[in-house]
Design an enzyme around this catalytic site. Sequence first.
Site, PDB file in Angstrom:
ATOM      1  N   ASP A  29       3.701   1.433 -20.076  1.00 22.49           N
ATOM      2  CA  ASP A  29       3.707   0.101 -20.685  1.00 22.49           C
ATOM      3  C   ASP A  29       2.469  -0.670 -20.239  1.00 22.49           C
ATOM      4  O   ASP A  29       2.226  -0.812 -19.024  1.00 22.49           O
ATOM      5  CB  ASP A  29       4.998  -0.609 -20.228  1.00 22.49           C
ATOM      6  CG  ASP A  29       5.336  -1.817 -21.073  1.00 22.49           C
ATOM      7  OD1 ASP A  29       4.565  -2.144 -21.990  1.00 22.49           O
ATOM      8  OD2 ASP A  29       6.394  -2.430 -20.816  1.00 22.49           O
ATOM      9  N   ASP A  30       1.682  -1.165 -21.186  1.00 25.88           N
ATOM     10  CA  ASP A  30       0.492  -1.997 -20.872  1.00 25.88           C
ATOM     11  C   ASP A  30      -0.511  -1.278 -19.971  1.00 25.88           C
ATOM     12  O   ASP A  30      -1.236  -1.925 -19.202  1.00 25.88           O
ATOM     13  CB  ASP A  30       0.893  -3.315 -20.173  1.00 25.88           C
ATOM     14  CG  ASP A  30       1.518  -4.324 -21.119  1.00 25.88           C
ATOM     15  OD1 ASP A  30       1.730  -4.000 -22.297  1.00 25.88           O
ATOM     16  OD2 ASP A  30       1.792  -5.449 -20.655  1.00 25.88           O
ATOM     17  N   CYS A  69       3.894  -4.222 -27.697  1.00 24.41           N
ATOM     18  CA  CYS A  69       5.000  -3.292 -27.432  1.00 24.41           C
ATOM     19  C   CYS A  69       5.809  -2.866 -28.652  1.00 24.41           C
ATOM     20  O   CYS A  69       5.885  -1.682 -28.973  1.00 24.41           O
ATOM     21  CB  CYS A  69       5.975  -3.925 -26.452  1.00 24.41           C
ATOM     22  SG  CYS A  69       5.190  -4.534 -24.972  1.00 24.41           S
ATOM     23  N   ARG A  73       5.791   0.838 -30.423  1.00 23.20           N
ATOM     24  CA  ARG A  73       6.909   1.770 -30.210  1.00 23.20           C
ATOM     25  C   ARG A  73       7.551   2.183 -31.530  1.00 23.20           C
ATOM     26  O   ARG A  73       7.932   3.343 -31.718  1.00 23.20           O
ATOM     27  CB  ARG A  73       7.943   1.131 -29.275  1.00 23.20           C
ATOM     28  CG  ARG A  73       7.449   1.151 -27.849  1.00 23.20           C
ATOM     29  CD  ARG A  73       8.007   0.047 -26.975  1.00 23.20           C
ATOM     30  NE  ARG A  73       7.083  -0.167 -25.872  1.00 23.20           N
ATOM     31  CZ  ARG A  73       7.165   0.424 -24.690  1.00 23.20           C
ATOM     32  NH1 ARG A  73       8.178   1.213 -24.415  1.00 23.20           N
ATOM     33  NH2 ARG A  73       6.248   0.209 -23.773  1.00 23.20           N
ATOM     34  N   LYS A 122      12.142   1.504 -21.551  1.00 24.69           N
ATOM     35  CA  LYS A 122      11.972   0.346 -22.439  1.00 24.69           C
ATOM     36  C   LYS A 122      12.037   0.722 -23.915  1.00 24.69           C
ATOM     37  O   LYS A 122      11.212   1.480 -24.400  1.00 24.69           O
ATOM     38  CB  LYS A 122      10.628  -0.312 -22.128  1.00 24.69           C
ATOM     39  CG  LYS A 122      10.260  -1.442 -23.074  1.00 24.69           C
ATOM     40  CD  LYS A 122       9.018  -2.130 -22.584  1.00 24.69           C
ATOM     41  CE  LYS A 122       8.428  -3.042 -23.624  1.00 24.69           C
ATOM     42  NZ  LYS A 122       7.232  -3.735 -23.096  1.00 24.69           N
ATOM     43  N   HIS A 124      12.893  -1.872 -26.686  1.00 21.44           N
ATOM     44  CA  HIS A 124      12.281  -3.053 -27.338  1.00 21.44           C
ATOM     45  C   HIS A 124      12.333  -2.988 -28.867  1.00 21.44           C
ATOM     46  O   HIS A 124      11.420  -3.459 -29.552  1.00 21.44           O
ATOM     47  CB  HIS A 124      10.834  -3.277 -26.854  1.00 21.44           C
ATOM     48  CG  HIS A 124      10.480  -4.739 -26.820  1.00 21.44           C
ATOM     49  ND1 HIS A 124       9.335  -5.244 -26.261  1.00 21.44           N
ATOM     50  CD2 HIS A 124      11.151  -5.812 -27.310  1.00 21.44           C
ATOM     51  CE1 HIS A 124       9.308  -6.558 -26.398  1.00 21.44           C
ATOM     52  NE2 HIS A 124      10.400  -6.913 -27.022  1.00 21.44           N
ATOM     53  N   SER A 147      10.973  -5.750 -22.250  1.00 21.28           N
ATOM     54  CA  SER A 147       9.975  -5.877 -21.178  1.00 21.28           C
ATOM     55  C   SER A 147      10.581  -6.466 -19.912  1.00 21.28           C
ATOM     56  O   SER A 147      11.512  -7.268 -19.973  1.00 21.28           O
ATOM     57  CB  SER A 147       8.822  -6.781 -21.627  1.00 21.28           C
ATOM     58  OG  SER A 147       8.286  -6.324 -22.828  1.00 21.28           O
ATOM     59  N   HIS A 237       3.903  -2.838 -16.765  1.00 21.17           N
ATOM     60  CA  HIS A 237       4.125  -4.200 -17.258  1.00 21.17           C
ATOM     61  C   HIS A 237       4.523  -5.111 -16.095  1.00 21.17           C
ATOM     62  O   HIS A 237       5.285  -4.707 -15.230  1.00 21.17           O
ATOM     63  CB  HIS A 237       5.242  -4.165 -18.305  1.00 21.17           C
ATOM     64  CG  HIS A 237       5.264  -5.338 -19.234  1.00 21.17           C
ATOM     65  ND1 HIS A 237       5.530  -6.621 -18.821  1.00 21.17           N
ATOM     66  CD2 HIS A 237       5.054  -5.414 -20.571  1.00 21.17           C
ATOM     67  CE1 HIS A 237       5.486  -7.432 -19.870  1.00 21.17           C
ATOM     68  NE2 HIS A 237       5.191  -6.727 -20.945  1.00 21.17           N
ATOM     69  N   ASP A 287       1.602   2.351 -24.528  1.00 23.77           N
ATOM     70  CA  ASP A 287       1.919   1.633 -25.778  1.00 23.77           C
ATOM     71  C   ASP A 287       0.795   0.735 -26.269  1.00 23.77           C
ATOM     72  O   ASP A 287       0.697   0.451 -27.458  1.00 23.77           O
ATOM     73  CB  ASP A 287       3.227   0.835 -25.641  1.00 23.77           C
ATOM     74  CG  ASP A 287       3.125  -0.325 -24.663  1.00 23.77           C
ATOM     75  OD1 ASP A 287       2.249  -0.304 -23.763  1.00 23.77           O
ATOM     76  OD2 ASP A 287       3.940  -1.264 -24.786  1.00 23.77           O
ATOM     77  N   ASN A 288      -0.019   0.247 -25.330  1.00 21.29           N
ATOM     78  CA  ASN A 288      -1.166  -0.596 -25.686  1.00 21.29           C
ATOM     79  C   ASN A 288      -1.965  -0.826 -24.413  1.00 21.29           C
ATOM     80  O   ASN A 288      -1.529  -0.463 -23.328  1.00 21.29           O
ATOM     81  CB  ASN A 288      -0.747  -1.938 -26.314  1.00 21.29           C
ATOM     82  CG  ASN A 288       0.315  -2.688 -25.545  1.00 21.29           C
ATOM     83  OD1 ASN A 288       1.456  -2.773 -25.975  1.00 21.29           O
ATOM     84  ND2 ASN A 288      -0.021  -3.194 -24.361  1.00 21.29           N
ATOM     85  N   LYS A 322      -4.892  -5.810 -24.863  1.00 22.58           N
ATOM     86  CA  LYS A 322      -3.588  -5.981 -25.511  1.00 22.58           C
ATOM     87  C   LYS A 322      -3.621  -7.150 -26.505  1.00 22.58           C
ATOM     88  O   LYS A 322      -4.197  -8.193 -26.203  1.00 22.58           O
ATOM     89  CB  LYS A 322      -2.545  -6.241 -24.425  1.00 22.58           C
ATOM     90  CG  LYS A 322      -1.134  -6.481 -24.925  1.00 22.58           C
ATOM     91  CD  LYS A 322      -0.155  -6.631 -23.773  1.00 22.58           C
ATOM     92  CE  LYS A 322       1.238  -6.983 -24.275  1.00 22.58           C
ATOM     93  NZ  LYS A 322       2.232  -7.029 -23.181  1.00 22.58           N
TER      94      LYS A 322
END
Length: 514
Positions: A29-30, A69, A73, A122, A124, A147, A237, A287-288, A322
């Site tokens: 994540d991130d 996110c 996803r 996660k 989301h 998140s 994250h 994811d990013n 992001k």
Amino acid sequence: MEKMYLLWGVLALLMSAEARPNIIIIMADDMGWGDIGVNWPQTVDTPTIDQLAQQGLRLTDFHAGASVCTPSRAALLTGRLGLRTGVTKNFGADALGGIPSNETTVAEILQAAGYRTAMLGKWHLGTRKGHHPLDKGFQSYLGVPYSLDMGCADPPGANIPACPACPEDNSVYRFVSAPESCYMGTALPLYQDKTVSHQPVELAQLTTMYAEFAKNFIQNASSSAPYFLYAALSHMHVPLAQAEKYSNVTGRGEYADTLREMDGLVESILSAVGDSVNNTLIWFTSDNGPWQVKCGLAGSVGPYLGMWQASDQGGGGGSVAKMTVWEAGHRVPSILYWPGHIQAGRVSGALTSALDIVPTLTALGEGNLPSDRQFDGTDMTPIITGSSETIRNVLYHPNSGVGESGVIGAVRIDNYKVVYYSGGVPDCSGGAGPEQNLTDTPLVFDVGSDDSESSPLDKTSSEYQQIVELATQYLLDLQHNISTDNTSSVDYQSGEQGRVCCDQDSPICRCPWD
Ligand SMILES: *[C@@H]1O[C@H](CO)[C@@H](O)[C@H](O)[C@H]1NC(C)=O
Ligand SMILES: *[C@@H]1O[C@H](CO)[C@@H](O)[C@H](O)[C@H]1NC(C)=O
Ligand SMILES: *[C@@H]1O[C@H](CO)[C@@H](O)[C@H](O)[C@H]1NC(C)=O
Ligand SMILES: *[C@@H]1O[C@H](CO)[C@@H](O)[C@H](O)[C@H]1NC(C)=O
Ligand SMILES: *[C@@H]1O[C@H](CO)[C@@H](O)[C@H](O)[C@H]1NC(C)=O
Ligand SMILES: *[C@@H]1O[C@H](CO)[C@@H](O)[C@H](O)[C@H]1NC(C)=O
Ligand SMILES: *[C@@H]1O[C@H](CO)[C@@H](O)[C@H](O)[C@H]1NC(C)=O
């Protein structure tokens, strides 16, 4: 004669077992492109992930399906852009809707093909009936469903600005749906299948629980059916928090410590796979890119500095990662590890995307893609086997955070990148640069030679004009394609019924941790 048949039968069985690997997708994540050592040598905290790359395939021009996110996803799990699925921006913690029932996830495809499926981490993509992981192809689930900063936790973990722990006092309960707010009315929940088992979750225990879940699922796998595990890690994250074992383990701060812990979690998953590595594809990605407004608690963009956006002569500053269409927003790490099937140490610069995961896994798992819709991804098997160097030359990057969400904000054509929107996303300084719609005179970069997107092509050059015309045509084709496709719509409303709550009588939805 009978012996012959038996032999062929055994061979066919062996070959079909070969043809259907176990599949593990690990999604961070991130996490920035520069957060793994093989991508960016300054990073020294990812020995296990680096090893996966050294013994597998590393993709250097791989892109998330969006740069925040939820739509990222959704793109990964459906193989379709947000313009088709309707999933174009993040869901709030108390979202009433979620991923549309009409959209089919790769878990549904693989389950129908005989795979055992599980997810951790996660999601989301909604929590209510019809939208939960267990409603979308996963047979078991453990995870915080969104998140880590979408609910309070005690202790709260590291964030900028620092957020307090969960309030004890009834008077502070507020029904808030803004995901950026420190104070959500709901403490951070942990689901075990469809049950909220802990609320608030203890951040420092999360990694151990995720590792245990992965190990149980993998080791419980029977030899008669392959499995699919989607491990959507909470790392990197904010808020950042680690198990005691990793606290200050690097002496270089929270981010490095958390990266180490994440690498340790990947190592736990790998060791659970054990001797079945040669029949298991492990695919690591993110994811990013980094959330730059979080300063030292955000990851590394590597060489993708987004110089045009950052400069006063260009976009006037702000984030280049992001939420943006700059490279650091959507170009993410991507490593495929599958000993005996993927040649060790290969590096591919093929233009690839998380949108390709659905068609690729469907092919490997011998599943069926739904025939009543179009997909934006392409089967990447030729890249995996090394039989081809390219699978596409055009890729669309949707807006996620600036401009209208889901609208195409940049188009890649070979190494050219046409950028239609800039600015509006804050970085560590708090500055964002003005939000600009550049559609009438887009910027064009050659990201093959200009990683940092510092020098747009001269707008009077014929090279520029040719590329912009081509991009305009591709965008019209896409628009036509989508207008004749089956698309879905999404309910983005929030409401009290969407609140994930262990104990409705508790003002912030607490339940005992035991
Ligand atoms: C182990 O697998 C069996 C049969 O496939 C299943 O019923 C059981 O729930 C699984 N247990 C775990 C812990 O995944
Ligand atoms: C972290 O470790 C370094 C040495 O590795 C030490 O100098 C520092 O005081 C430690 N910080 C904390 C907060 O414990
Ligand atoms: C996996 O395959 C590689 C290469 O073919 C081989 O060297 C290794 O021994 C195999 N590992 C296992 C656990 O079978
Ligand atoms: C849209 O979905 C319907 C119902 O599944 C199907 O009959 C039709 O062929 C689909 N259209 C396209 C363009 O795939
Ligand atoms: C950006 O500008 C173009 C051309 O002027 C316009 O068609 C488009 O609607 C604008 N986009 C947004 C999100 O406002
Ligand atoms: C839509 O795009 C897909 C993927 O590129 C392509 O296979 C399909 O033929 C296109 N369909 C139409 C109607 O343009
Ligand atoms: C789902 O698909 C059906 C038929 O393809 C369509 O009639 C319906 O409107 C779709 N529902 C949503 C919510 O998109």
